[in-house]
Write a protein that holds these residues in place. Structure first.
Motif, PDB file in Angstrom:
ATOM      1  N   GLU A  24      47.536  48.079  53.461  1.00  0.00           N
ATOM      2  CA  GLU A  24      47.835  47.187  52.447  1.00  0.00           C
ATOM      3  C   GLU A  24      47.814  45.734  52.856  1.00  0.00           C
ATOM      4  O   GLU A  24      48.278  44.741  52.277  1.00  0.00           O
ATOM      5  CB  GLU A  24      49.153  47.365  51.695  1.00  0.00           C
ATOM      6  N   ARG A  25      47.576  45.538  54.433  1.00  0.00           N
ATOM      7  CA  ARG A  25      47.376  44.467  54.746  1.00  0.00           C
ATOM      8  C   ARG A  25      45.884  43.622  54.602  1.00  0.00           C
ATOM      9  O   ARG A  25      45.904  42.629  54.686  1.00  0.00           O
ATOM     10  CB  ARG A  25      47.405  44.434  56.540  1.00  0.00           C
ATOM     11  N   CYS A  26      45.318  44.369  53.979  1.00  0.00           N
ATOM     12  CA  CYS A  26      43.818  43.955  53.450  1.00  0.00           C
ATOM     13  C   CYS A  26      44.031  42.996  52.374  1.00  0.00           C
ATOM     14  O   CYS A  26      44.966  42.999  51.385  1.00  0.00           O
ATOM     15  CB  CYS A  26      43.288  45.027  52.662  1.00  0.00           C
ATOM     16  N   PRO A  27      43.278  41.649  52.500  1.00  0.00           N
ATOM     17  CA  PRO A  27      43.910  40.554  51.619  1.00  0.00           C
ATOM     18  C   PRO A  27      43.536  40.869  50.321  1.00  0.00           C
ATOM     19  O   PRO A  27      42.526  41.680  49.989  1.00  0.00           O
ATOM     20  CB  PRO A  27      42.601  39.252  52.046  1.00  0.00           C
ATOM     21  N   PRO A  28      44.063  40.580  49.277  1.00  0.00           N
ATOM     22  CA  PRO A  28      44.087  40.800  47.669  1.00  0.00           C
ATOM     23  C   PRO A  28      42.825  40.475  47.263  1.00  0.00           C
ATOM     24  O   PRO A  28      42.224  41.330  46.448  1.00  0.00           O
ATOM     25  CB  PRO A  28      45.197  39.905  47.172  1.00  0.00           C
ATOM     26  N   ASP A  29      42.108  39.442  47.508  1.00  0.00           N
ATOM     27  CA  ASP A  29      40.927  39.051  47.195  1.00  0.00           C
ATOM     28  C   ASP A  29      39.718  40.220  47.407  1.00  0.00           C
ATOM     29  O   ASP A  29      38.966  40.510  46.754  1.00  0.00           O
ATOM     30  CB  ASP A  29      40.252  37.886  47.713  1.00  0.00           C
ATOM     31  N   VAL A  30      39.873  40.541  48.683  1.00  0.00           N
ATOM     32  CA  VAL A  30      39.066  41.764  49.264  1.00  0.00           C
ATOM     33  C   VAL A  30      39.340  43.193  48.399  1.00  0.00           C
ATOM     34  O   VAL A  30      38.467  43.820  48.059  1.00  0.00           O
ATOM     35  CB  VAL A  30      39.143  41.869  50.680  1.00  0.00           C
ATOM     36  N   VAL A  31      40.758  43.515  48.335  1.00  0.00           N
ATOM     37  CA  VAL A  31      41.020  44.360  47.531  1.00  0.00           C
ATOM     38  C   VAL A  31      40.206  44.446  46.036  1.00  0.00           C
ATOM     39  O   VAL A  31      39.721  45.466  45.569  1.00  0.00           O
ATOM     40  CB  VAL A  31      42.466  44.729  47.295  1.00  0.00           C
ATOM     41  N   ARG A  32      40.237  43.251  45.441  1.00  0.00           N
ATOM     42  CA  ARG A  32      39.839  43.256  44.320  1.00  0.00           C
ATOM     43  C   ARG A  32      38.169  43.333  44.273  1.00  0.00           C
ATOM     44  O   ARG A  32      37.796  44.149  43.402  1.00  0.00           O
ATOM     45  CB  ARG A  32      40.048  41.684  43.557  1.00  0.00           C
ATOM     46  N   GLU A  33      37.484  42.853  45.168  1.00  0.00           N
ATOM     47  CA  GLU A  33      36.264  43.381  45.115  1.00  0.00           C
ATOM     48  C   GLU A  33      35.973  44.549  45.534  1.00  0.00           C
ATOM     49  O   GLU A  33      34.975  45.284  44.923  1.00  0.00           O
ATOM     50  CB  GLU A  33      35.616  42.314  46.370  1.00  0.00           C
ATOM     51  N   ILE A  34      36.718  45.252  46.470  1.00  0.00           N
ATOM     52  CA  ILE A  34      36.480  46.712  46.631  1.00  0.00           C
ATOM     53  C   ILE A  34      36.734  47.436  45.426  1.00  0.00           C
ATOM     54  O   ILE A  34      35.972  48.357  44.926  1.00  0.00           O
ATOM     55  CB  ILE A  34      37.610  47.246  47.639  1.00  0.00           C
ATOM     56  N   VAL A  35      37.671  47.162  44.392  1.00  0.00           N
ATOM     57  CA  VAL A  35      37.933  47.929  43.328  1.00  0.00           C
ATOM     58  C   VAL A  35      36.726  47.672  42.115  1.00  0.00           C
ATOM     59  O   VAL A  35      36.131  48.718  41.916  1.00  0.00           O
ATOM     60  CB  VAL A  35      39.127  47.228  42.571  1.00  0.00           C
ATOM     61  N   ARG A  36      36.158  46.449  42.279  1.00  0.00           N
ATOM     62  CA  ARG A  36      34.952  46.250  41.571  1.00  0.00           C
ATOM     63  C   ARG A  36      33.813  47.091  41.998  1.00  0.00           C
ATOM     64  O   ARG A  36      33.007  47.866  41.457  1.00  0.00           O
ATOM     65  CB  ARG A  36      34.459  44.741  41.850  1.00  0.00           C
ATOM     66  N   ALA A  37      33.812  47.362  43.573  1.00  0.00           N
ATOM     67  CA  ALA A  37      32.879  47.948  44.170  1.00  0.00           C
ATOM     68  C   ALA A  37      32.981  49.502  43.694  1.00  0.00           C
ATOM     69  O   ALA A  37      31.825  50.303  43.385  1.00  0.00           O
ATOM     70  CB  ALA A  37      32.683  47.959  45.648  1.00  0.00           C
ATOM     71  N   VAL A  38      34.082  49.962  43.811  1.00  0.00           N
ATOM     72  CA  VAL A  38      34.561  51.380  43.435  1.00  0.00           C
ATOM     73  C   VAL A  38      33.706  51.804  42.078  1.00  0.00           C
ATOM     74  O   VAL A  38      33.106  52.659  41.562  1.00  0.00           O
ATOM     75  CB  VAL A  38      35.920  51.825  43.481  1.00  0.00           C
ATOM     76  N   LYS A  39      34.126  50.538  41.097  1.00  0.00           N
ATOM     77  CA  LYS A  39      33.662  50.862  39.652  1.00  0.00           C
ATOM     78  C   LYS A  39      32.156  50.874  39.645  1.00  0.00           C
ATOM     79  O   LYS A  39      31.667  51.758  38.777  1.00  0.00           O
ATOM     80  CB  LYS A  39      34.208  49.651  38.893  1.00  0.00           C
ATOM     81  N   CYS A  40      31.541  50.130  40.393  1.00  0.00           N
ATOM     82  CA  CYS A  40      30.307  50.189  40.523  1.00  0.00           C
ATOM     83  C   CYS A  40      29.680  51.540  41.170  1.00  0.00           C
ATOM     84  O   CYS A  40      28.787  51.974  40.546  1.00  0.00           O
ATOM     85  CB  CYS A  40      29.687  48.988  41.236  1.00  0.00           C
ATOM     86  N   ALA A  41      30.458  52.052  42.149  1.00  0.00           N
ATOM     87  CA  ALA A  41      29.897  53.050  42.509  1.00  0.00           C
ATOM     88  C   ALA A  41      30.160  54.407  41.516  1.00  0.00           C
ATOM     89  O   ALA A  41      29.281  55.246  41.448  1.00  0.00           O
ATOM     90  CB  ALA A  41      30.903  53.444  43.813  1.00  0.00           C
ATOM     91  N   LEU A  42      31.261  54.329  40.825  1.00  0.00           N
ATOM     92  CA  LEU A  42      31.335  55.364  39.754  1.00  0.00           C
ATOM     93  C   LEU A  42      30.302  55.197  38.637  1.00  0.00           C
ATOM     94  O   LEU A  42      29.883  56.210  38.254  1.00  0.00           O
ATOM     95  CB  LEU A  42      32.917  55.254  39.425  1.00  0.00           C
ATOM     96  N   SER A  43      30.001  53.962  38.175  1.00  0.00           N
ATOM     97  CA  SER A  43      29.251  53.991  37.223  1.00  0.00           C
ATOM     98  C   SER A  43      27.581  53.830  37.500  1.00  0.00           C
ATOM     99  O   SER A  43      26.742  53.654  36.747  1.00  0.00           O
ATOM    100  CB  SER A  43      29.333  52.670  36.304  1.00  0.00           C
TER     101      SER A  43
END
Lengths: 529, 793
Positions: B597-616
């Motif tokens: 959770e030390r990962c910066p929030p902006d990066v987390v947001r981008e990762i979530v976006r990436a996950v969605k892309c991966a899923l879709s």
């Protein structure tokens, strides 16, 4: 003095008494003693029987049947009971106790007439008048129940109801209530009485055949021919089931029986009060007409009458309309039977009415304050002509003007005592507050008679037996008889005796009570006018 | 219309109000006949019949030996003391027949009776029930009980003075009673639905005040005075002369003497005291000042000539006082009867709160059948909402319930035995109550269970044992052992990775010399940060804990270095994203995601976006390198913490898993999301636990069908146990005997995992057993996640 029943050596004892004071009768004319042979006796009044064992008593070969209770006892083994009138007189009525017997011939008294009889001759007129008196007495006694609805002022209210004469409504009767409550029910049932469809086997034209059963098929098979038309023969009819409407069901038979009975009773009520302009009479008259119409309609539908002992079917028990009729019919039947009983015991009812009249008379003495008034419980069913349960003294008044206490008791002396031997149903006792002495008693004998009116020589007769009560402070006696048919109330008084007559409704009743009151004030309380 | 009557029967001065003409068969609207019941009324026994009313008062029965056999005093009973003994809970044996006789005497031919009862705390449901039982029966009139102050107020509203009444008026009603004055405050309410009809509103029982003015006290004093005036002792007045009662209650003019029969049957003239009764100036009453009222209504049996005396006692009243005419309560009762017949409320009453212990989400709580302070119209029956979430367990012949009435009275109810059902049967529990008409009727029925549907169990309040335990004690005793709630995955950081292990450089020095542009540094960092070295005590720990926390002993320099590196890497990733160029490798992502959770929030947001892309199946710069899908998805599992992200990702991952694809990544993500973030339990109810369970159930089914073991099974198990974290909110959720989803997991794990056997698979089989225990709610261990972690690939 020759006392009745003093014959020694015989186990059983049976006397017929013409007067309640027969035990003390010095002349020996007021009783007839039964011998071992059945002796015939023609009676002119209801009378009493004096026996040593009520259980051994047989009337018409049957037990007397009142749980062995005596009206009063003159000695420990002399029980006195009143004798019921028969409804019809056939041959003389056998009465026996052990080896003693009497044959009572009642032909001097009228028979119980039918309810709605229109008298043809004098004898029937006499019977009708007596029945009217019975009904009237019953109505007066029932008005006690009405008065008791306002218990605090019950006796003044009873007086008001009784003495209102022709002004107020005629008595409340079962038929009045039914005339108010039942017309919608009868209307409904008259319009659409229940019917059943009965299936019968009949020869029907081919075109009308709707249903055939096994029997009809067999019949058809046996007919010659190929087609049905051939088998139907030249009349073109075959056996088949026909459905017929039938109105002669149990519930409709009960309805018809009710309509007949209600019509008679309503007619009788309307006739008795034909001069009254009361709404009650109007309602009953209209109801009479309604029942007549219903009866006509039902007879036209082929309905027959039901016998009074039918068992109710499902419809009579559960259909709301028919159940009302069933209940009403039974009420009327019970009332009819009650009238029979009242006829039989009218002498006792007369005693009850006289007692009520005595209380009404006493409470209307100016300045009378009630000290104690017995509770009056109106019985659901009569007990040998009596409807009222009470305790003694039935009423006690303090008479302020005279500074006296007047006690009235009714059927008080049942156990053997000197006073019981007088056989009086009503007793008055007068006392003075804060004084030990000065207690005096008066006996009142209500005496039933089929025709009513005063009896000559009664005052003297009573006067002759009074001295026997001197030890008990008995000062005087009063007899109360019914008035003669359509005659006014009368009264004769001597120093210690008063004989008066009392009507059962209207003016004769009011006058009778007024006379009684005057006798009490003047003679019993000793107050000059 | 039915023949209706109102009845006021307290034994001091009785009245009935008849709503029909005597010679008329039916009731007539507006007609009211007052029937005087007399004062100081008694009940007598004559020939085994009990008689009440004025007939009894006047009868010679029980008036002393001077009257002969009928004078026996036991045959005569005064009604007021009978009431008193009834109210203290010790009714005379003849109470029922006496009350009936007194009632019948005044209400002949009535079909409906409204009966006034005293408004005081003793008049609780059991006594109301006793009154109703005494007064009703076959072929007897219908009886409705009514509080006397309410009847009094309704009677007042009918009088000419009643026009003063207005909405919101507060009325103090005083009723003169044996032991003082019963006081009750009522408020008038206008009912808009009934065209503004005024109805009294009652809130709880009245009280008794001013005991020194009680009628019994006054009567005793009057009797003394009478005896004294006639130079007699009380004992010589065995027949209880009526003179004292006449003095107190008889309407004018008062009788001055009574002819009294002595024991020897002589008559004696009793004279009233020359100066009369109630001569002393009464002590004023002061109990009333604290509660304000707009008007005070007083009803007393005392004769009108004593009203001035009474007013003197109440001189200090803050509001105007009106003494009502005798019989006001009876006529008010008749009004109530007419209102009931019309279907309009005759008054509003507050019902006692009644609650039943039920299990809500596995937790015993008191659920209200009648809520506190429920104000209901008096003419209608209150019907509670049915309680439907209770179950009659199979093979149970009787059940135990706890009921709370009012605020504190708790009763335990054990139902009579019934034929035990073969399955669990849902119940319908409902309560019905008419205000002030005895006990509430509580029924337990069932829609499906034939026996109970036909013979609902009715509660018999009289047989209930009263509980001595407090509410909390009962709830505690009912609370079963709660199922275990799994602790979330929480791995603390260790210093070992910072300091370095033999053969590998520590993270501290790596960070200190880190240069993002230098080749190998990033790869080295990515490798080091996920190291999981074994400490001396055997435990393993990474450099950064699962909550992104650092070891407490970490030097400030190292922290600053870490901060710098995070910033650098975040900038690097941002840059890549902004120019849209695919990442050259996964190292930067790996480094940041292993910082949890030390990962910066902006990066987390981008990762979530990436996950969605991966899923879709869409393109994303993070998904450019080889094996990046795994890194992104597993990494997301480590870093996502926002509830909004969780709400989005969990169902998507689950849906994605539903299709036939390699399970590993999706399951890893799902397992991590369900097992690690603090917020997960709170979002589970929103997501629908049953829906999630259904999805996981399908996956588990697929895993067992395809005979998969190892990490995918591990992730599946972690996900399942992750669902159990909902127990932090709903303690009894996902327990096999209540939840079909849990039961179905248990079934699969028990029946379809036989392909896993042998010594090598021991940790797996043991883990599965633990999970089953957790699901059954019968044990298990809170640290189940760490157990599951031990399952090897």
């Amino acid at each position: 003095m020759a006392r009745p029943g003093s014959e020694p050596g015989l186990g059983m004892f049976l006397q017929h008494w013409e007067r309640p004071w027969a035990w003390l009768d010095p002349t020996g004319t007021r009783y007839v003693e039964a011998s071992s042979l059945e002796s015939g006796l023609s009676v002119g009044t209801a009378g009493w029987l004096c026996v040593n064992d009520i259980k051994a008593l047989r009337v018409d070969g049957r037990g007397y049947g009142n749980k062995g209770e005596a009206d009063f006892k003159v000695t420990s083994d002399r029980h006195v009971i009143s004798l019921p009138l028969p409804l019809r007189h056939g041959s003389p009525q056998p009465i026996s106790s052990g080896n003693r017997g009497l044959l009572l011939d009642w032909h001097k008294l009228p028979e119980r007439p039918a309810d709605g009889i229109v008298p043809d001759d004098d004898a029937q007129g006499r019977a009708k008048a007596l029945l009217d008196r019975v009904k009237s007495v019953w109505a007066r006694i029932r008005e006690v129940e009405e008065a008791a609805a306002t218990p605090a002022t019950m006796w003044p209210r009873l007086e008001a109801i009784w003495l209102s004469g022709g002004q107020a409504d005629p008595e409340m009767d079962l038929i009045v209530r039914q005339a108010r409550e039942l017309p919608p029910v009868l209307e409904h049932l008259d319009k659409a009485p229940r019917r059943i469809l009965r299936r019968t086997s009949r020869m029907l034209p081919l075109a009308r055949v709707q249903e055939i059963d096994r029997k009809a098929m067999l019949w058809l098979a046996r007919q010659p021919g190929e087609t049905i038309a051939e088998r139907a023969g030249d009349r073109q009819r075959i056996q088949a089931i026909a459905r017929e409407e039938n109105f002669n069901t149990l519930e409709n038979r009960v309805l018809l029986s009710y309509a007949r009975l209600a019509k008679e009773i309503a007619h009788d009520y309307a006739q008795r009060h034909r001069r009254s302009g009361s709404t009650r009479v109007h309602q009953v008259r209209a109801y009479d007409e309604r029942c007549r119409r219903l009866e006509r309609d039902l007879v036209a539908l082929g309905v027959q009458t039901a016998s009074t002992d039918v068992t109710p079917n499902f419809v009579l028990q559960n259909n709301w309309h028919y159940h009302q009729v069933w209940t009403a019919w039974h009420e009327l039947l019970r009332r009819h039977r009650a009238l029979d009983e009242l006829w039989r015991w009218q002498a006792r009812s007369w005693e009850e009415l006289s007692a009520l009249a005595t209380i009404v008379a006493a409470q209307s003495i100016p300045g009378a304050q009630p000290i104690a008034l017995s509770s009056i419980v109106f019985r659901g069913e009569q007990d040998r002509g009596c409807w009222i349960d009470h305790v003694n003294p039935v009423a006690v008044f303090f008479l302020e003007r005279q500074q006296l206490v007047l006690e009235i008791s009714y059927r008080q002396f049942i156990r053997p005592s000197k006073l019981a031997q007088f056989g009086a149903a009503i007793w008055l006792r007068v006392g003075r507050p804060n004084q030990r002495d000065g207690l005096t008693r008066w006996a009142i004998w209500p005496l039933w008679d089929p025709d009513g009116g005063l009896e000559r020589g009664e005052a003297d007769e009573v006067g002759r037996i009074l001295p026997q009560g001197r030890g008990e402070n008995l000062r005087g006696g009063i007899t109360v008889r019914p008035t003669k048919r359509e005659e006014a109330a009368e009264v004769v008084t001597s120093e210690k005796v008063a004989c008066l007559t009392l009507g059962t409704e209207g003016q004769p009743l009011a006058d009778g009570i007024a006379n009684l009151r005057r006798v009490i004030i003047r003679q019993v309380l000793g107050e000059p006018d | 219309m039915r023949r209706m009557a109102g009845l006021e029967l307290d034994g001091w001065r009785d009245h009935a109000c008849r709503g029909w003409r005597l010679d008329d068969a039916t009731s007539s609207e507006g007609h009211a006949d007052m029937v005087e019941g007399g004062y100081a009324s008694v009940v007598v026994t004559a020939h085994l019949t009990t008689i009440g009313g004025p007939q009894a008062i006047h009868s010679p029965i029980g008036r002393g030996g001077g009257w002969g056999d009928v004078g026996d005093p036991v045959l005569r009973r005064a009604l007021a003391p009978l009431w008193s003994s009834f109210l203290i809970g010790d009714p005379a044996p003849s109470w029922t027949s006496d009350l009936r006789a007194a009632t019948d005497a005044l209400t002949k031919q009535a079909q409906d009776i409204v009966f006034c009862m005293p408004d005081r705390p003793q008049m609780d449901e059991s006594r109301q029930q006793a009154l109703l039982t005494a007064l009703t029966g076959a072929k007897r009139p219908r009886v409705t009980l009514l509080w006397r102050p309410v009847a009094m107020l309704l009677g007042w509203l009918e009088t000419a003075d009643g026009c003063q009444a207005r909405e919101g008026m507060r009325v103090a009603c005083l009723q003169h009673a044996s032991d003082g004055f019963e006081i009750q405050y009522l408020t008038l309410r206008a009912l808009p639905s009934e065209g503004g009809l005024l109805v009294p509103e009652r809130a709880g029982f009245g009280q008794v005040i001013a005991p020194h003015l009680g009628l019994q006290t006054l009567r005793d004093a009057a009797e003394q005075a009478t005896a004294k005036a006639n130079s007699l002792t009380l004992t010589s007045l065995i027949g209880r002369p009526r003179l004292p009662d006449d003095q107190l209650f008889a309407p004018c003019p008062a009788t001055k003497m009574e002819v009294f029969r002595l024991e020897n049957a002589d008559w004696q003239l009793l004279n009233a005291p020359e100066i009369g009764v109630l001569t002393d100036h009464p002590a004023p009453v002061r109990d009333l000042d604290n509660e304000a009222a707009d008007i005070v209504l007083l009803s007393t049996p005392l004769a009108a000539r004593h009203h001035a005396w009474l007013r003197a006692a109440w001189a200090t009243l803050p509001a105007p006082m009106q003494i009502l005419n005798p019989g006001a309560s009876a006529s008010g009762s008749l009004q109530a009867a007419r209102r009931i017949a019309r279907g309009t409320p005759h008054y509003l009453d507050r019902l006692d709160q009644v609650s039943l212990v039920v299990l809500r989400q596995g937790e015993p709580v008191f659920e209200d059948l009648i809520p506190a302070n429920a104000i209901v119209p008096g003419n209608r029956e209150y019907v509670s909402h049915p309680i439907t979430n209770m179950v009659w367990g199979r093979d149970m012949a009787s059940a135990q319930f706890f009921l709370r009435k009012g605020s504190h009275e708790i009763r335990c109810w054990i139902t009579p035995e019934v034929p035990a059902p073969t399955t669990d049967e849902p119940l319908v529990i409902q309560l019905r109550q008419r205000p002030a008409q005895g006990w509430a009727a509580l029924t337990i029925g069932s829609r499906d269970w034939d026996y109970l549907a036909r013979n609902p169990i009715r509660l018999d309040w009289m047989t209930l044992a009263q509980e001595t335990r407090s509410e909390q004690e009962i709830l505690t005793s009912l609370r079963g052992k709660r199922p275990i709630v799994p602790h979330r995955v929480l791995q603390p950081p260790g210093m070992l990775a910072w300091d370095g292990v033999p053969g590998r450089e520590g993270l501290s020095s790596l960070l200190a010399r880190f240069d993002v542009s230098r080749d190998g540094d990033l790869a080295n960092l990515a490798r080091t940060i996920r190291l999981n070295p074994r400490e001396d005590d055997g435990s393993r720990s990474r450099a950064i804990g699962t909550d992104g926390d650092l070891p407490p002993g970490l030097s400030l320099e190292a922290q600053l270095d870490l901060h710098r590196v995070i910033k650098l890497l975040a900038q690097h990733l941002e840059h890549q994203v902004s120019v849209g160029r695919g990442l050259p490798n996964n190292d930067a992502l790996l480094t940041l995601t292993w910082m949890y959770e030390r990962c910066p929030p902006d990066v987390v947001r981008e990762i979530v976006r990436a996950v969605k892309c991966a899923l879709s199946g869409d393109y994303h710069v993070f998904l450019a390198p080889k094996a990046s899908t795994t890194v992104v998805m597993h990494g997301a599992g480590r870093v996502v913490r926002e509830p909004s992200d969780l709400i989005e990702l969990i169902p998507e991952a689950l849906a994605w898993l539903g299709d036939a694809r390699p399970l590993n990544n999706g399951l890893g993500l799902l397992a991590a999301l369900l097992s690690r973030p603090v917020e997960t339990p709170r979002i589970l109810p929103q997501l629908g636990i049953d829906r999630l369970a259904f999805g996981l159930n399908n996956i588990l089914h697929r895993i067992t069908r395809e005979r998969i073991a190892g990490s995918r099974l591990k992730y599946a198990l972690i996900s399942i146990v992750g669902l159990l974290r909902i127990r932090e909110i709903e303690p009894w959720a996902m327990v096999a005997d209540r939840s079909p989803s849990a039961a179905s997991f248990v079934k699969i794990l028990q029946d379809e995992t036989s392909y896993i056997y042998g010594p090598k698979a021991r940790t797996t089989t043991e883990s599965i057993l633990e999970v089953i225990k957790m699901l059954e709610g019968a044990g298990g261990r809170p640290d189940i996640f760490s157990v599951l972690e031990t399952i090897e690939d």
